[in-house]
Design a protein around this motif. Structure first.
Motif, PDB file in Angstrom:
ATOM      1  N   PRO A  16       0.808  -1.225   0.000  1.00 31.16           N
ATOM      2  CA  PRO A  16       0.000   0.000   0.000  1.00 31.16           C
ATOM      3  C   PRO A  16       0.839   1.272   0.000  1.00 31.16           C
ATOM      4  O   PRO A  16       0.442   2.276  -0.603  1.00 31.16           O
ATOM      5  CB  PRO A  16      -0.817  -0.121   1.289  1.00 31.16           C
ATOM      6  CG  PRO A  16      -0.902  -1.590   1.542  1.00 31.16           C
ATOM      7  CD  PRO A  16       0.414  -2.133   1.085  1.00 31.16           C
ATOM      8  N   LEU A  17       2.006   1.256   0.660  1.00 32.38           N
ATOM      9  CA  LEU A  17       2.850   2.456   0.700  1.00 32.38           C
ATOM     10  C   LEU A  17       3.380   2.790  -0.687  1.00 32.38           C
ATOM     11  O   LEU A  17       3.443   3.960  -1.077  1.00 32.38           O
ATOM     12  CB  LEU A  17       4.019   2.255   1.671  1.00 32.38           C
ATOM     13  CG  LEU A  17       3.659   2.133   3.147  1.00 32.38           C
ATOM     14  CD1 LEU A  17       4.912   2.003   3.993  1.00 32.38           C
ATOM     15  CD2 LEU A  17       2.845   3.327   3.610  1.00 32.38           C
ATOM     16  N   ILE A  18       3.765   1.753  -1.438  1.00 38.22           N
ATOM     17  CA  ILE A  18       4.229   1.976  -2.807  1.00 38.22           C
ATOM     18  C   ILE A  18       3.086   2.509  -3.672  1.00 38.22           C
ATOM     19  O   ILE A  18       3.264   3.449  -4.461  1.00 38.22           O
ATOM     20  CB  ILE A  18       4.790   0.666  -3.401  1.00 38.22           C
ATOM     21  CG1 ILE A  18       6.063   0.257  -2.658  1.00 38.22           C
ATOM     22  CG2 ILE A  18       5.061   0.823  -4.899  1.00 38.22           C
ATOM     23  CD1 ILE A  18       6.560  -1.131  -3.010  1.00 38.22           C
ATOM     24  N   ILE A  19       1.904   1.910  -3.513  1.00 37.68           N
ATOM     25  CA  ILE A  19       0.745   2.344  -4.306  1.00 37.68           C
ATOM     26  C   ILE A  19       0.398   3.798  -3.998  1.00 37.68           C
ATOM     27  O   ILE A  19       0.154   4.601  -4.914  1.00 37.68           O
ATOM     28  CB  ILE A  19      -0.462   1.426  -4.027  1.00 37.68           C
ATOM     29  CG1 ILE A  19      -0.183   0.020  -4.580  1.00 37.68           C
ATOM     30  CG2 ILE A  19      -1.731   1.999  -4.650  1.00 37.68           C
ATOM     31  CD1 ILE A  19      -1.217  -1.013  -4.180  1.00 37.68           C
ATOM     32  N   ILE A  20       0.397   4.164  -2.710  1.00 37.12           N
ATOM     33  CA  ILE A  20       0.095   5.547  -2.317  1.00 37.12           C
ATOM     34  C   ILE A  20       1.118   6.506  -2.914  1.00 37.12           C
ATOM     35  O   ILE A  20       0.779   7.580  -3.436  1.00 37.12           O
ATOM     36  CB  ILE A  20       0.075   5.675  -0.779  1.00 37.12           C
ATOM     37  CG1 ILE A  20      -1.134   4.935  -0.187  1.00 37.12           C
ATOM     38  CG2 ILE A  20       0.050   7.144  -0.355  1.00 37.12           C
ATOM     39  CD1 ILE A  20      -2.470   5.540  -0.543  1.00 37.12           C
ATOM     40  N   HIS A  21       2.391   6.116  -2.836  1.00 36.75           N
ATOM     41  CA  HIS A  21       3.458   6.965  -3.379  1.00 36.75           C
ATOM     42  C   HIS A  21       3.258   7.195  -4.882  1.00 36.75           C
ATOM     43  O   HIS A  21       3.286   8.350  -5.351  1.00 36.75           O
ATOM     44  CB  HIS A  21       4.811   6.288  -3.129  1.00 36.75           C
ATOM     45  CG  HIS A  21       5.977   7.065  -3.637  1.00 36.75           C
ATOM     46  ND1 HIS A  21       6.686   7.957  -2.853  1.00 36.75           N
ATOM     47  CD2 HIS A  21       6.573   7.097  -4.865  1.00 36.75           C
ATOM     48  CE1 HIS A  21       7.652   8.498  -3.561  1.00 36.75           C
ATOM     49  NE2 HIS A  21       7.609   7.989  -4.799  1.00 36.75           N
ATOM     50  N   LEU A 374      -0.096  -0.246  12.722  1.00 41.11           N
ATOM     51  CA  LEU A 374      -0.391   0.996  12.003  1.00 41.11           C
ATOM     52  C   LEU A 374       0.652   2.072  12.309  1.00 41.11           C
ATOM     53  O   LEU A 374       1.022   2.856  11.430  1.00 41.11           O
ATOM     54  CB  LEU A 374      -1.795   1.490  12.351  1.00 41.11           C
ATOM     55  CG  LEU A 374      -2.951   0.634  11.836  1.00 41.11           C
ATOM     56  CD1 LEU A 374      -4.289   1.209  12.294  1.00 41.11           C
ATOM     57  CD2 LEU A 374      -2.919   0.532  10.309  1.00 41.11           C
ATOM     58  N   GLN A 375       1.135   2.110  13.556  1.00 42.05           N
ATOM     59  CA  GLN A 375       2.206   3.045  13.890  1.00 42.05           C
ATOM     60  C   GLN A 375       3.469   2.718  13.100  1.00 42.05           C
ATOM     61  O   GLN A 375       4.171   3.623  12.618  1.00 42.05           O
ATOM     62  CB  GLN A 375       2.491   2.991  15.393  1.00 42.05           C
ATOM     63  CG  GLN A 375       1.404   3.636  16.244  1.00 42.05           C
ATOM     64  CD  GLN A 375       1.659   3.468  17.730  1.00 42.05           C
ATOM     65  OE1 GLN A 375       2.377   2.573  18.165  1.00 42.05           O
ATOM     66  NE2 GLN A 375       1.067   4.337  18.538  1.00 42.05           N
ATOM     67  N   PHE A 376       3.750   1.426  12.961  1.00 43.63           N
ATOM     68  CA  PHE A 376       4.909   0.999  12.180  1.00 43.63           C
ATOM     69  C   PHE A 376       4.757   1.425  10.717  1.00 43.63           C
ATOM     70  O   PHE A 376       5.704   1.942  10.110  1.00 43.63           O
ATOM     71  CB  PHE A 376       5.055  -0.520  12.277  1.00 43.63           C
ATOM     72  CG  PHE A 376       5.995  -1.116  11.263  1.00 43.63           C
ATOM     73  CD1 PHE A 376       7.359  -1.037  11.445  1.00 43.63           C
ATOM     74  CD2 PHE A 376       5.496  -1.745  10.124  1.00 43.63           C
ATOM     75  CE1 PHE A 376       8.238  -1.588  10.508  1.00 43.63           C
ATOM     76  CE2 PHE A 376       6.362  -2.291   9.185  1.00 43.63           C
ATOM     77  CZ  PHE A 376       7.736  -2.209   9.381  1.00 43.63           C
ATOM     78  N   ILE A 377       3.566   1.225  10.138  1.00 43.65           N
ATOM     79  CA  ILE A 377       3.325   1.616   8.745  1.00 43.65           C
ATOM     80  C   ILE A 377       3.518   3.118   8.576  1.00 43.65           C
ATOM     81  O   ILE A 377       4.113   3.580   7.591  1.00 43.65           O
ATOM     82  CB  ILE A 377       1.915   1.186   8.291  1.00 43.65           C
ATOM     83  CG1 ILE A 377       1.833  -0.347   8.199  1.00 43.65           C
ATOM     84  CG2 ILE A 377       1.568   1.800   6.932  1.00 43.65           C
ATOM     85  CD1 ILE A 377       0.454  -0.865   7.848  1.00 43.65           C
ATOM     86  N   ALA A 378       3.023   3.905   9.538  1.00 43.36           N
ATOM     87  CA  ALA A 378       3.190   5.361   9.470  1.00 43.36           C
ATOM     88  C   ALA A 378       4.676   5.730   9.467  1.00 43.36           C
ATOM     89  O   ALA A 378       5.115   6.591   8.689  1.00 43.36           O
ATOM     90  CB  ALA A 378       2.473   6.021  10.642  1.00 43.36           C
ATOM     91  N   PHE A 379       5.460   5.067  10.325  1.00 45.14           N
ATOM     92  CA  PHE A 379       6.891   5.354  10.393  1.00 45.14           C
ATOM     93  C   PHE A 379       7.589   4.987   9.080  1.00 45.14           C
ATOM     94  O   PHE A 379       8.425   5.752   8.570  1.00 45.14           O
ATOM     95  CB  PHE A 379       7.518   4.579  11.553  1.00 45.14           C
ATOM     96  CG  PHE A 379       9.011   4.712  11.624  1.00 45.14           C
ATOM     97  CD1 PHE A 379       9.593   5.868  12.121  1.00 45.14           C
ATOM     98  CD2 PHE A 379       9.834   3.691  11.173  1.00 45.14           C
ATOM     99  CE1 PHE A 379      10.980   6.000  12.164  1.00 45.14           C
ATOM    100  CE2 PHE A 379      11.218   3.810  11.216  1.00 45.14           C
ATOM    101  CZ  PHE A 379      11.787   4.972  11.717  1.00 45.14           C
ATOM    102  N   ILE A 380       7.251   3.847   8.502  1.00 42.17           N
ATOM    103  CA  ILE A 380       7.865   3.433   7.240  1.00 42.17           C
ATOM    104  C   ILE A 380       7.456   4.374   6.110  1.00 42.17           C
ATOM    105  O   ILE A 380       8.251   4.691   5.223  1.00 42.17           O
ATOM    106  CB  ILE A 380       7.486   1.979   6.891  1.00 42.17           C
ATOM    107  CG1 ILE A 380       8.066   1.025   7.931  1.00 42.17           C
ATOM    108  CG2 ILE A 380       7.984   1.602   5.509  1.00 42.17           C
ATOM    109  CD1 ILE A 380       9.580   1.055   8.038  1.00 42.17           C
ATOM    110  N   SER A 381       6.213   4.858   6.157  1.00 36.26           N
ATOM    111  CA  SER A 381       5.749   5.805   5.142  1.00 36.26           C
ATOM    112  C   SER A 381       6.563   7.096   5.205  1.00 36.26           C
ATOM    113  O   SER A 381       6.952   7.655   4.173  1.00 36.26           O
ATOM    114  CB  SER A 381       4.256   6.107   5.342  1.00 36.26           C
ATOM    115  OG  SER A 381       3.748   6.845   4.261  1.00 36.26           O
ATOM    116  N   ILE A 382       6.845   7.556   6.431  1.00 41.50           N
ATOM    117  CA  ILE A 382       7.679   8.753   6.593  1.00 41.50           C
ATOM    118  C   ILE A 382       9.084   8.491   6.054  1.00 41.50           C
ATOM    119  O   ILE A 382       9.650   9.311   5.322  1.00 41.50           O
ATOM    120  CB  ILE A 382       7.749   9.168   8.072  1.00 41.50           C
ATOM    121  CG1 ILE A 382       6.369   9.611   8.569  1.00 41.50           C
ATOM    122  CG2 ILE A 382       8.760  10.302   8.271  1.00 41.50           C
ATOM    123  CD1 ILE A 382       6.282   9.782  10.070  1.00 41.50           C
TER     124      ILE A 382
END
Length: 445
Positions: A16-21, A374-382
């Protein structure tokens, strides 16, 4: 099962992070009138694709699951160059420099917005976290020498409010990166407040990848050693322990909490312990002989209270968004400072992590619960947003550097210079990836 959980958690986080980017690039490109030829999740050979929309954009899945890209109409590549003069106005390089900057910057910005949204949602929902109340400290610890005492609660560090254990760790981590002192304001267990300052020299020694609080001697407060359950046939039952008993002393030494009692039992397999418990308002002496477990440690088959004190951090919508934006900004700045310190030799290159470590953390947080995940995903997204903004050719930051120079000089970067920079960027990127994988393997084995 743990391996499967780790792999799934990693894919569900990174995909999802790649898709959002890439959606950030795609949407702004469309908004700027640029024709998008392909939207790919993954790199390399296309293994599945479908075409949709007026422009028949190809939506694809590619063989290598790490990364993704948006391919636009671009005259620099014969494969993507316009075939029809009517489409020249929709070609990427013909857009003014500000549109090109907007399209390139949209990917990292999308990652930052996702992180803000996730954090805001968590703050609004309410996050249960251990409080910043402290366990009894060792008299030889750095924090004890600075005047910090167990049972008290940290309310601020260097003037920044602390509401939970994660807040405390974050502020001490910030001080470690800044190599500044850590001035703690504490609320005493029996009322009143005081200040204790951990010297800059001690904070500067901390390894930001390690247990920064543990190195200072700080640990979570735990409740008294209260017996919750006594299992049949165990040493605890034979000694006469009962649910509700509170263990006060072992061999004459005061027991601070449940962890302290567990440690005393594990250290005494087969040895008789003289314990005192509080029961029905009085004190009862008992004789306890722990059995030896397969690992050679003592066990008594008793469940003892050891959960830390918890607090619920909840915010209203506007405050939650503000806190999410603030945490995203602070994490981004901290990441950049760490990169700067690695470049100057002040921090170790061992801090560079790759997909194996990320996958491991993804699995660990997924097993803890949805909030942690979800906190981990937020950190990786940053992290993804910050890394893509680095001025390395091939990355978004490299392209933004080119366009910034174009704004300053009034003309595009010469094609030859761009080609050389691209090759150098690819080489640097592969070196960083190799270092990250090497560090991952060292940590793993």
């Amino acid at each position: 099962m743990n391996f499967l959980t780790t792999v799934l958690a990693f894919l569900l986080a990174l995909g999802p992070l790649i898709i959002i980017h890439e959606l950030g690039h795609y949407l702004v490109a469309r908004w700027c009138g640029v024709k998008v030829l392909r939207f790919s999740v993954g790199m390399g050979r296309v293994v599945w694709s479908r075409r949709f929309g007026k422009d028949q954009t190809e939506w694809a899945l590619s063989a290598l699951p790490l990364g993704g890209y948006v391919k636009m109409l671009d005259s620099r590549d014969p494969e993507t160059a316009p075939k029809d003069e009517a489409e020249l106005d929709r070609e990427f390089t013909r857009q003014n420099v500000w549109k090109r900057i907007a399209i390139v910057a949209a990917g990292p910005i999308a990652n930052f917005l996702l992180a803000i949204g996730l954090m805001a949602a968590l703050f609004m929902h309410g996050v249960d976290e251990p409080s910043a109340r402290l366990r009894a400290l060792s008299e030889s610890s750095v924090a004890y020498a600075a005047g910090v005492r167990g049972g008290d609660t940290v309310v601020a560090v260097n003037g920044n409010p602390v509401a939970s254990w994660s807040d405390l760790r974050w502020q001490v981590l910030h001080a470690a990166v800044e190599k500044s002192e850590a001035r703690m304001e504490l609320r005493g267990a029996h009322g009143g407040t005081y200040t204790a300052t951990i010297p800059q020299a001690e904070v500067a020694k901390l390894d930001v990848e390690g247990d920064v609080l543990g190195k200072l001697g700080l640990d979570l407060w735990r409740p008294q050693a209260r017996v919750d359950k006594v299992l049949d046939g165990g040493a605890g039952q034979r000694a006469g322990l009962q649910p509700g008993d509170v263990v006060l002393r072992v061999d004459g030494k005061t027991v601070a909490d449940g962890i302290g009692f567990i440690e005393a039992v594990r250290a005494a397999p087969g040895r008789v312990l003289a314990i005192e418990v509080q029961r029905a308002g009085g004190t009862v002496p008992l004789s306890l002989t722990p059995e030896r477990d397969p690992n050679g440690r003592g066990m008594i088959k008793v469940m003892v209270a050891q959960a830390p004190e918890m607090v619920t951090i909840t915010s209203g919508p506007f405050e939650a968004v503000a806190k999410g934006a603030e945490r995203t900004w602070e994490t981004s700045v901290l990441t950049l400072k760490m990169i700067g310190k690695m470049l100057t030799g002040e921090a170790s290159w061992k801090n560079v992590t790759g997909p194996i470590t990320i996958a491991d953390y993804a699995g660990q947080t997924a097993r803890i619960g949805l909030e942690s995940y979800l906190q981990f995903i937020a950190f990786i997204s940053i992290s993804l947003g910050v890394m893509n903004l680095l001025p390395i050719p091939v990355l978004d930051g490299g392209h933004l550097l080119y366009y910034s120079l174009e704004v300053l000089t009034g003309r595009p970067l010469p094609a030859r210079v761009g080609e050389i920079a691209q090759r150098a960027g690819v080489g640097l990127l592969f070196m960083l990836m190799a270092l990250a994988v090497f560090n991952d393997l060292v940590r793993l084995f």
